[in-house]
Design a protein around this motif. Structure first.
Motif, PDB file in Angstrom:
ATOM      1  N   UNK A 259      12.910  -6.527   0.112  1.00 19.90           N
ATOM      2  CA  UNK A 259      11.715  -7.796   0.320  1.00 19.90           C
ATOM      3  C   UNK A 259      10.967  -6.844   0.053  1.00 19.90           C
ATOM      4  N   UNK A 260      10.059  -6.568   0.994  1.00 20.83           N
ATOM      5  CA  UNK A 260       9.355  -6.109   2.434  1.00 20.83           C
ATOM      6  C   UNK A 260       9.149  -4.500   1.519  1.00 20.83           C
ATOM      7  N   UNK A 261      10.551  -3.665   1.167  1.00 15.12           N
ATOM      8  CA  UNK A 261      10.251  -2.162   0.878  1.00 15.12           C
ATOM      9  C   UNK A 261       9.440  -2.395  -0.582  1.00 15.12           C
ATOM     10  N   UNK A 262      10.240  -3.510  -1.668  1.00  8.49           N
ATOM     11  CA  UNK A 262       9.088  -3.743  -2.833  1.00  8.49           C
ATOM     12  C   UNK A 262       7.915  -3.826  -2.853  1.00  8.49           C
ATOM     13  N   UNK A 263       8.103  -5.226  -1.767  1.00 14.09           N
ATOM     14  CA  UNK A 263       6.349  -4.977  -1.789  1.00 14.09           C
ATOM     15  C   UNK A 263       5.633  -4.291  -0.764  1.00 14.09           C
ATOM     16  N   UNK A 264       6.140  -3.514  -0.233  1.00 19.74           N
ATOM     17  CA  UNK A 264       5.237  -2.262   0.263  1.00 19.74           C
ATOM     18  C   UNK A 264       4.972  -1.385  -1.130  1.00 19.74           C
ATOM     19  N   UNK A 265       5.813  -1.147  -1.606  1.00 21.15           N
ATOM     20  CA  UNK A 265       5.899  -0.149  -3.084  1.00 21.15           C
ATOM     21  C   UNK A 265       5.521  -0.594  -4.096  1.00 21.15           C
ATOM     22  N   UNK A 266       5.259  -1.801  -4.717  1.00 22.73           N
ATOM     23  CA  UNK A 266       3.608  -3.012  -4.953  1.00 22.73           C
ATOM     24  C   UNK A 266       2.412  -3.021  -5.503  1.00 22.73           C
ATOM     25  N   UNK A 267       2.557  -2.900  -3.447  1.00 24.01           N
ATOM     26  CA  UNK A 267       1.063  -2.827  -2.616  1.00 24.01           C
ATOM     27  C   UNK A 267       0.419  -1.436  -3.371  1.00 24.01           C
ATOM     28  N   UNK A 268       1.128  -0.882  -3.189  1.00 24.88           N
ATOM     29  CA  UNK A 268       0.134   0.870  -2.595  1.00 24.88           C
ATOM     30  C   UNK A 268       0.033   1.320  -4.113  1.00 24.88           C
ATOM     31  N   UNK A 269       0.636   0.746  -4.381  1.00 23.42           N
ATOM     32  CA  UNK A 269       0.569   1.246  -5.801  1.00 23.42           C
ATOM     33  C   UNK A 269      -1.276   0.708  -6.754  1.00 23.42           C
TER      34      UNK A 269
END
Length: 347
Positions: A259-269
Motif C-alpha cells: 500500500x505504501x509503494x502504491x501510495x508513493x507512486x500514485x502521489x508522485x505522479x
C-alpha cells in the motif's frame, strides 16, 4: 483623531454620504482629514462628491470606471502614503451610514493605545441582521478560523483602523474588490500585525439594500484561493486514486509495504501536477524552497495515509480504494492549511 485619516470608498452614493460627513464635521474636536474615493460612480451622483469637497472639505479621488472596494482603498492608501507623511494610519468606513462616528472614535482610541495594530470594529449578528449578511459572515469566520487560525467574529466589517506601516504592505496584497478585506486579514497574520476587535453598533438600513456586494460573484472572489485549491486537489486526487486503484487491482497483496509503494507512486505522479498548479495559480506564493517543503509534506501525508488505509482495511476489511478516498479527504483540509501558511507563504 487628528493623527488618523478617514477613508470612505463610495459608488453611486445617496444623501446618507452627506449625512455622514455632517456628523463627522459636527462631532470632531480637531479637523480630521477625509479621503473620499469616487469608484466610477455615474454622472448623476457627481453632485454628492462636489458637495463633499466644497462644504465638508473632503479630498476627492476618482476612478473613471468602477474598480472595486479594494482598488478604491488602495488608491486612498497611495495618496495617504505620499501626501500625508505626518499621519499614523487610516480608518476605513462605509459611505451608507452604517458606521457611527462615535464608533469610529472608539476604534481609533483602541488603535492609539495599541500602535501598529489592525483594529476592527466588529458587529453583533443577531436575528435583526439580514440573512445574507449574517450567513456570509458566519461562513467566512469559520473558514478563516479553520484555514488560518485567525479567530475573528466579523470578517466583513468595513470599519478598520490600519497602521501606516501595514498600509504599505497592503498595496501588494491581492484583491481589488470585496475579497481584499478578507485578504487583508491573511496579510496581517503573515506579517505579524496584531488584530484587535472593538464592538460597534450594528446598523443595517433598509435591509442593507444599498450594499454593492454581489452575493455569488463576490463570494467566489472571497473564497477564491480555497476554491482554486479544491479544484486543483480534485484533479490531483483523481490522478492519485486512479493510479492507486490500478495497483490494487494488479496486486493481490494488501500489506503496509504494498500500500505504501502504491501510495508513493500514485502521489508522485499527482504531486507533479498539484505542485505546479498550487505554486503558480492557487497561492501565487514566492516562498523560497517551496518545492522541498512541499515534498516533505507529500512524504508525511503518504505515510499517514498508508498507515490508516492499512489499519482500517485490517480491522474492517473494507475496500482499500474506498478507505483511501475517506482518509485523503480528511487530510485535504490539513494540506490546505499547511500549504497556505508554510509552503507557499510569500516572504
Amino acid at each position: 483623531m487628528n493623527n488618523i485619516v478617514i477613508v470612505i470608498p463610495s459608488l453611486d452614493p445617496d444623501k446618507r454620504l452627506i449625512d455622514l460627513l455632517i456628523s463627522i464635521r459636527k462631532k470632531e474636536t480637531d479637523k480630521i482629514s477625509i479621503i473620499l474615493i469616487d469608484d466610477g460612480s455615474s454622472a448623476e451622483y457627481a453632485h454628492f462628491f462636489d458637495e463633499a469637497r466644497k462644504k465638508y472639505d473632503a479630498i476627492i479621488l476618482r476612478h473613471k470606471e468602477n474598480m472595486g472596494k479594494g482598488a478604491a482603498i488602495k488608491t486612498a492608501i497611495r495618496y495617504f502614503l505620499k501626501e500625508m507623511p505626518d499621519k499614523d494610519g487610516i480608518v476605513t468606513i462605509d459611505s451608507d451610514g452604517q458606521h457611527r462616528f462615535d464608533d469610529v472614535v472608539n476604534c481609533v482610541n483602541v488603535f492609539n493605545g495599541n500602535p501598529g495594530s489592525l483594529v476592527l470594529g466588529v458587529r453583533k449578528f443577531g436575528k435583526e441582521v439580514p440573512f445574507r449578511s449574517r450567513f456570509g459572515n458566519e461562513l467566512t469566520s469559520k473558514l478563516l478560523r479553520i484555514f488560518s487560525g485567525i479567530s475573528i467574529s466579523d470578517t466583513q466589517t468595513g470599519l478598520r483602523v490600519i497602521p501606516r506601516d501595514f498600509c504599505s504592505l497592503l498595496l501588494k496584497t491581492n484583491g481589488e474588490r470585496f475579497e481584499f478585506e478578507m485578504n487583508m486579514l491573511y496579510s496581517a497574520r503573515e506579517h505579524n500585525i496584531p488584530i484587535i476587535e472593538k464592538s460597534i453598533s450594528t446598523v443595517y438600513l433598509d435591509g442593507n439594500k444599498s450594499s454593492h456586494f454581489r452575493v455569488i460573484h463576490d463570494s467566489l472572489l472571497i473564497y477564491s484561493s480555497f476554491i482554486r485549491f479544491s479544484l486543483s486537489s480534485l484533479v490531483s486526487f483523481l490522478i492519485d486514486v486512479g493510479i492507486f486503484a490500478f495497483f490494487m487491482f494488479a496486486y493481490s497483496s494488501r500489506s503496509f509495504l504494498t500500500i505504501t509503494f502504491a501510495s508513493f507512486l500514485a502521489r508522485f505522479c499527482s504531486s507533479v501536477f498539484n505542485y505546479s498548479i498550487n505554486q503558480k495559480i492557487v497561492f501565487e506564493g514566492k516562498s523560497s524552497h517551496s518545492i522541498s517543503k512541499y515534498y516533505l509534506l507529500v512524504v508525511f501525508q503518504v505515510f499517514v495515509s498508508s498507515y490508516f488505509v492499512t489499519f482500517l482495511h485490517d480491522v474492517s476489511d473494507l475496500n482499500t480504494v474506498f478507505i483511501k478516498i475517506i482518509v485523503d479527504f480528511i487530510l485535504f483540509f490539513f494540506s490546505f492549511y499547511i500549504q497556505k501558511r508554510l509552503i507557499f507563504r510569500s516572504e
